[in-house]
Design an enzyme around this catalytic site. Sequence first.
Site, short mmCIF file in Angstrom:
data_model
loop_
_atom_site.label_atom_id
_atom_site.label_comp_id
_atom_site.label_asym_id
_atom_site.label_seq_id
_atom_site.Cartn_x
_atom_site.Cartn_y
_atom_site.Cartn_z
N CYS A 162 -28.18 39.36 52.00
CA CYS A 162 -27.61 38.23 51.24
C CYS A 162 -26.70 38.77 50.14
O CYS A 162 -27.17 39.39 49.18
CB CYS A 162 -28.74 37.39 50.65
SG CYS A 162 -28.21 36.21 49.40
N CYS A 165 -27.46 37.82 46.52
CA CYS A 165 -28.71 38.46 46.09
C CYS A 165 -28.46 39.90 45.66
O CYS A 165 -28.93 40.35 44.61
CB CYS A 165 -29.73 38.44 47.24
SG CYS A 165 -30.13 36.81 47.88
#
Length: 237
Positions: A162, A165
């Site tokens: 991600c 993230c």
Amino acid sequence: MKNIISKIILFSIVYLGFYSISHSQVLPVEDFEKKYSESTGAQLIDVRTSGEYGGGHLPKAQNIDYRSADFQEKINTLDKSKPVFVYCLSGGRSAAAAEAFKKNGFTQVYDLQGGYLKWTTKLKPIEGSKAVSNNKAITDAELDALLAQHSVVILDFFAPWCGPCVKMMPAVEKLTEEYKGKVLIIKVDADANRAIMTKYHIDEIPTFLIFKDGTQKMRAIGYQEESALKKLFTQYL
């Protein structure tokens, strides 16, 4: 007067027709997925670099780098009578690529809004990403014990694939150290903790859940600047 009205109507029809021919359709994740699954002979094109593609991509996607010298040559080998679904990392390159498809005679072009980042944060299927061997599932009992032992707990739902993230990790780690002993940060890997994801209705990452004395107080979704993260860390102290 009737002639004028007729000319206006004709002009509008021609204009709208031209607009539909020369522009691609940008679709949010759910609509893009649905349209792709319903389309016969759909061609799914990842226009990122081969390195990006190699780190993970949508299932069955073909990689044609938008910035490669042979981009035009490669897209002209595709079937212009069939729909094309295009995406990049976040939407910039795919928008330009979609226009290139249209100019080259492709009439059904669909661009993924938010790109691969949005697709993955919606936890949609991908392939080609490298498995992480040290993923650890958190049991309900372990989580309940931690929530009972600490006054302020933040669950950080993330995944190594991600983009947002990964971008936030340095700030999260910095603040974790800064507020050590005051706030407990639990990193919850989305790949290893589907049961926890389901329990807390997590359908997009990154997501932060903030607990005070065992009770959920707040949910923050998406990329957070360091200042916003600091607020999450401190507002329930």
